[in-house]
Design a protein around this motif. Structure first.
Motif, short mmCIF file in Angstrom:
data_model
loop_
_atom_site.label_atom_id
_atom_site.label_comp_id
_atom_site.label_asym_id
_atom_site.label_seq_id
_atom_site.Cartn_x
_atom_site.Cartn_y
_atom_site.Cartn_z
N PHE A 621 68.62 66.00 62.75
CA PHE A 621 67.54 65.17 62.19
C PHE A 621 67.96 64.74 60.79
CE2 PHE A 621 63.75 64.70 59.53
CZ PHE A 621 63.08 63.76 60.23
N VAL A 622 67.77 63.37 60.51
CA VAL A 622 68.14 62.83 59.20
C VAL A 622 67.06 61.84 58.79
CG1 VAL A 622 69.83 61.55 57.85
CG2 VAL A 622 70.59 63.11 59.70
N ASN A 623 66.57 61.88 57.61
CA ASN A 623 65.76 60.84 56.99
C ASN A 623 66.23 60.69 55.57
OD1 ASN A 623 64.56 62.89 55.51
ND2 ASN A 623 62.72 62.99 56.77
N LYS A 624 65.42 60.00 54.76
CA LYS A 624 65.86 59.70 53.40
C LYS A 624 66.04 60.96 52.57
CE LYS A 624 63.65 55.12 53.17
NZ LYS A 624 62.66 54.26 52.48
N THR A 626 65.79 64.44 54.12
CA THR A 626 65.91 65.68 54.93
C THR A 626 67.03 65.53 55.96
OG1 THR A 626 63.55 66.08 54.71
CG2 THR A 626 64.71 67.26 56.47
N ILE A 627 67.75 66.64 56.08
CA ILE A 627 68.75 66.72 57.16
C ILE A 627 68.60 68.10 57.83
CG2 ILE A 627 71.18 66.69 57.78
CD1 ILE A 627 71.72 65.11 55.25
N THR A 628 68.56 68.13 59.16
CA THR A 628 68.53 69.40 59.93
C THR A 628 69.85 69.53 60.67
OG1 THR A 628 66.15 69.31 60.21
CG2 THR A 628 67.39 70.69 61.76
N PHE A 629 70.48 70.72 60.45
CA PHE A 629 71.78 71.01 61.08
C PHE A 629 71.60 72.09 62.17
CE2 PHE A 629 73.08 69.30 56.98
CZ PHE A 629 74.11 68.47 57.33
N LYS A 630 72.45 72.04 63.16
CA LYS A 630 72.46 73.01 64.25
C LYS A 630 73.91 73.32 64.60
CE LYS A 630 70.77 73.69 68.98
NZ LYS A 630 70.05 73.06 70.12
N TRP A 631 74.15 74.54 65.03
CA TRP A 631 75.51 74.97 65.36
C TRP A 631 75.49 75.96 66.52
CZ3 TRP A 631 72.77 76.14 61.01
CH2 TRP A 631 72.41 77.51 60.85
N THR A 632 76.68 76.29 66.98
CA THR A 632 76.83 77.26 68.10
C THR A 632 77.38 78.57 67.55
OG1 THR A 632 77.26 75.47 69.67
CG2 THR A 632 77.91 77.70 70.32
N ALA A 633 76.70 79.67 67.90
CA ALA A 633 77.14 81.00 67.43
C ALA A 633 78.47 81.39 68.08
CB ALA A 633 76.10 82.05 67.75
N SER A 664 70.18 77.11 63.35
CA SER A 664 69.81 75.78 62.78
C SER A 664 69.18 75.99 61.42
CB SER A 664 68.83 75.04 63.70
OG SER A 664 67.60 75.71 63.79
N TYR A 665 69.27 74.92 60.62
CA TYR A 665 68.69 75.03 59.28
C TYR A 665 68.42 73.61 58.78
CZ TYR A 665 67.85 76.64 54.55
OH TYR A 665 67.27 76.91 53.32
N THR A 666 67.30 73.42 58.05
CA THR A 666 66.88 72.11 57.53
C THR A 666 66.93 72.11 56.01
OG1 THR A 666 65.41 71.71 59.40
CG2 THR A 666 65.01 70.41 57.41
N PHE A 667 67.65 71.13 55.49
CA PHE A 667 67.70 70.94 54.05
C PHE A 667 66.74 69.79 53.69
CE2 PHE A 667 71.77 72.75 55.15
CZ PHE A 667 71.95 73.72 54.18
N SER A 668 66.01 69.91 52.65
CA SER A 668 65.05 68.86 52.24
C SER A 668 65.26 68.52 50.75
CB SER A 668 63.62 69.31 52.50
OG SER A 668 63.34 70.51 51.83
N ASN A 669 64.40 67.51 50.31
CA ASN A 669 64.50 67.07 48.92
C ASN A 669 65.88 66.52 48.61
OD1 ASN A 669 61.79 67.84 48.34
ND2 ASN A 669 62.50 69.97 48.04
#
Length: 754
Positions: A621-624, A626-633, A664-669
């Motif tokens: 997920f990406v907007n102006k 925020t980005i949400t990342f996901k990965w495989t363990a 997964s983890y979401t970065f904002s701001n």
């Protein structure tokens, strides 16, 4: 007296013509005489009376004089009666005496008349110590006359019968009968056989031998006077001596006649005693009794492993250089008149030598075995003695059993000979039987350097105990002797963590050891040191250092996050490897040193396996802002801890966070239109895996226009208006912004012309 005179006449006249009648008359007159003798209390001393009275005593007297064994010797040299008797006394015992038992044996060896030991008038000159005054009453050796064997018509008595009183017989016939030289031997033989048909004569052994006659005057031991011989006209001899025909009957003879004679010799049991004294292993002294006179010397013969002979005039013979333990037979022959008499004999053994090299070869709890070397010389057997027990042994060794364990015994061995008369000196040795084993051996209170040992005493006797501790290479680590009252011992100064064999054995005489009783135990081990755990993504390798002691093995446990992952692995080396582990997992390795049933204190170290990186990091997920990342363990991960980072090079911004068990983890701001770089790590303790990156994600841009005016000046006229110049300047400006802004933000440079 009238009857006596009539008896004499009938005795002289009637035997040749009517012997049967005269025998009856003789018996009748004999009993008449005996009756008159006792009734009148009157003793008439004459040879006939004594002769018949002696018959009544024969039963008792024969017992006395027949107990001795006699030998008879016929001498062919002719001597007077006195000379013959003297010769017999010197060289034998005396002239022969006759009885029913010996006459038949003797006459078988005769071929002519021989003197015998009978004389009419033999009073104080005899060997007999009693009062002898009657004719024909005793033999020359003093024995009473209990047997008569007269030739018919003998003995002759002094004539005193009147003419015509002849008991019905002719006096002329009587006169003719007095001359024995005219006897018809054939007629007498017939007569003799007739009167002896019912006689039983025992034939005794007779050893007849002859010896050389020596000068009678030198050998006189009992000299007799030579009486004047008075011979009447009718042949009567006043002091006559008796000779025996070769067929047995007796006749009177003039004592001075020269006739061969018969001697006898007594050989009574114990007649000649020989003794042996001072017996050693190499020598002995032989002595013998003094024999009656006439012994010129003695010949000594010795038989054994050697034969010796010697001539002795004294009565002692020293034997030397003999062999120990050997039987010797000694014969001592008295030599009399150059004749060896029957010997005195003795047999003896020399003293055997004592055994050599007497040693104890084996002992058990109940027996002792000994050996020795055969002594020099001879022996027949050995006696092995222990206390009151005696064992006869023929070999050079023996074993005594049935003994008490752990007891002291003195063993004695002697060499012996067959008749048990001689023994060697004793050889002694003292030995102990082997003590029995202790029982119920046990160990308690094991520490790093000591144990406590207990036992029960053995059966039998003992003097103490020996306690030892040895290791697996038989090195003695501990040794002590304790007395018989101690049955427990602390065993100290032992190495830590070592296999120990404890040995207890009973002692006899504080030196002889019984069989071992053993028990295996261990000292407590100390903890290991320097435990190191090195991990990889899926394995673990642990190593450690062995401290003092020879630990039996090690037990290693593996825990994951404090929970037992592997219950225990026993290893003998100071290292262990665990494979197929989880990545980025916190493992704890616990190590025990084990010695027998004892464990040391544990040593443990925890470490993470190396974390493996995650994969496939993407922006979901990406907007102006925020980005949400996901990965495989990563694979084979237990509990995942991630480190996520986000950064912008253009603005110099960065964010990070640790998350657990999420992918997964979401970065904002965030700033719009900015390219961000995302990194995700797997954490394992202080370990971090390589990152999984995604640096291509940009926030959505928020567009803004910025106008830039450029002033161109050039030394060249109209150069700035040239199209090429304008393009070149724009490219330079684009390169400048490309270098400045790169791709970190969203930007675009466009040229406009006015």
């Amino acid at each position: 007296m009238e009857q006596l005179e009539n008896y004499r006449t009938c005795k002289m006249l009637c035997y040749p013509t009517n012997p049967s009648l005269c025998i009856v008359q003789e018996l009748f007159l004999m009993f008449s005489l005996l009756y008159n003798f006792y009734s009148m209390k009157t003793l008439r001393t004459n040879s006939l009376t004594v002769s018949f009275l002696s018959v009544c005593l024969s039963s008792a007297l024969m017992v006395m004089y027949n107990t001795a064994e006699r030998q008879y010797f016929i001498q062919n040299n002719s001597l007077t009666w006195n000379e013959a008797r003297n010769y017999c006394q010197v060289c034998f015992t005396d002239l022969v005496t006759l009885s029913h038992d010996n006459i038949e044996v003797i006459v078988k060896r005769l071929s002519s008349q021989h003197w015998i030991g009978l004389r009419k008038s033999f009073n104080s000159t005899s060997n007999y110590t009693g009062n002898i005054s009657m004719s024909w009453s005793h033999w020359s050796n003093g024995e009473p006359l209990t047997f008569q064997n007269w030739y018919p018509g003998w003995p002759l008595f002094k004539p005193s019968v009147p003419d015509g009183d002849c008991c019905g017989c002719s006096c002329n016939e009587a006169a003719a009968a007095t001359d024995n030289t005219d006897l018809n031997v054939t007629d007498f033989t017939t007569f003799w056989e007739t009167i002896t048909d019912n006689m039983t004569i025992t034939e005794d052994y007779m050893n007849a031998t002859s010896s050389v006659f020596t000068d009678a005057t030198l050998m006189m031991t009992t000299p007799l006077p030579t009486p004047a011989v008075s011979v009447t006209s009718d042949g009567y001899i006043e002091d006559s001596c008796v000779a025996m025909f070769s067929f047995g009957p007796w006749v009177e003879k003039n004592c001075l006649e020269l006739l061969p004679f018969i001697c006898y010799e007594d050989h009574s049991p114990g007649y000649f005693k020989v003794n042996v004294t001072s017996i050693t292993s190499e020598s002995a002294t032989v002595t013998w009794q003094q024999l009656p006179g006439g012994i010129s010397h003695y010949r000594v013969g010795v038989k054994g492993d050697k034969e010796l002979t010697d001539s002795k005039t004294d009565r002692t013979y020293n034997l030397v250089n003999l062999t120990a333990g050997t039987c010797y037979v000694v014969h001592v022959f008295p030599v009399k008149c150059e004749r060896e008499l029957n010997p005195g004999n003795v047999a003896f053994y020399t003293k055997p030598n004592k055994v050599e090299n007497f040693t104890v070869t084996r002992v058990t709890e109940t027996s002792i075995q000994v050996n020795w070397s055969k002594p020099a010389g001879n022996m027949d057997f050995y006696v092995l003695r222990v206390g009151s027990r005696h064992l006869n042994i023929t070999t050079e060794g023996g074993e005594v059993d049935g003994l008490t364990p752990g007891s002291c015994y003195t063993l004695t061995v002697l060499s012996g000979v067959n008749d048990y008369s001689m023994w060697s000196e004793e050889s002694n040795i003292t030995a102990y039987t082997k003590p029995c084993t202790v029982s119920n051996l046990s160990v308690s209170d094991n520490t790093k350097h000591s144990v406590f040992l207990h036992w029960d005493p053995p059966v039998g006797d003992f003097t103490g105990f020996l306690v030892k501790a040895i290791n697996s290479t038989d090195d003695v680590l501990f040794e002590v002797e304790v007395n018989r009252t101690v049955c427990q011992v602390p065993v100290t100064n032992l190495p830590m963590g070592t296999e120990i064999t404890l040995v207890v054995l009973a002692l006899a005489n504080n030196s002889l050891q019984g069989d071992n009783t053993t028990i295996l135990t261990y000292t407590a081990p100390g903890p290991i040191s320097n435990l190191t755990v090195i991990t990889s993504h899926s394995s673990l390798n642990a190593t450690w250092t062995i401290n003092e002691g020879n630990d039996s093995y090690f037990t290693v446990k593996l825990l994951l996050d404090g929970k037992l992952e592997e219950p225990g692995r026993n290893v003998t080396e100071a290292r262990v490897t665990f494979d197929d582990l989880k990545t980025a997992a916190n493992y704890t390795v616990v190590v025990y040193a084990v010695s027998g049933h004892l464990k040391s204190l544990p040593m443990e170290v925890s470490n993470f396996t190396l974390p493996s990186p995650p994969t496939n990091a993407i922006a979901t997920f990406v907007n102006k802002s925020t980005i949400t990342f996901k990965w495989t363990a990563p694979e084979n991960i237990a509990k995942a801890t991630y480190l996520v980072k986000l950064s912008s090079d253009f603005y110099g911004q960065s964010w990070s966070a640790n998350i657990t068990n999420k992918t997964s983890y979401t970065f904002s701001n965030l700033t719009s239109g900015t390219k961000y770089c995302f990194e995700v790590y797997v954490l394992g303790g202080e370990l971090t895996s390589p990152p999984e990156r995604n640096c291509t994600v940009k926030t959505e841009p928020e567009e803004r226009q910025i106008s830039l005016s450029m002033l161109c000046s050039s030394a060249i006229s109209l150069h700035c208006d040239e199209s090429a110049t304008r393009t070149h300047v724009f490219e330079q400006l684009h390169d400048h912004f490309s270098k400045l802004l790169k791709d970190d933000i969203v930007w675009a440079l466009e040229a406009t012309e006015e």
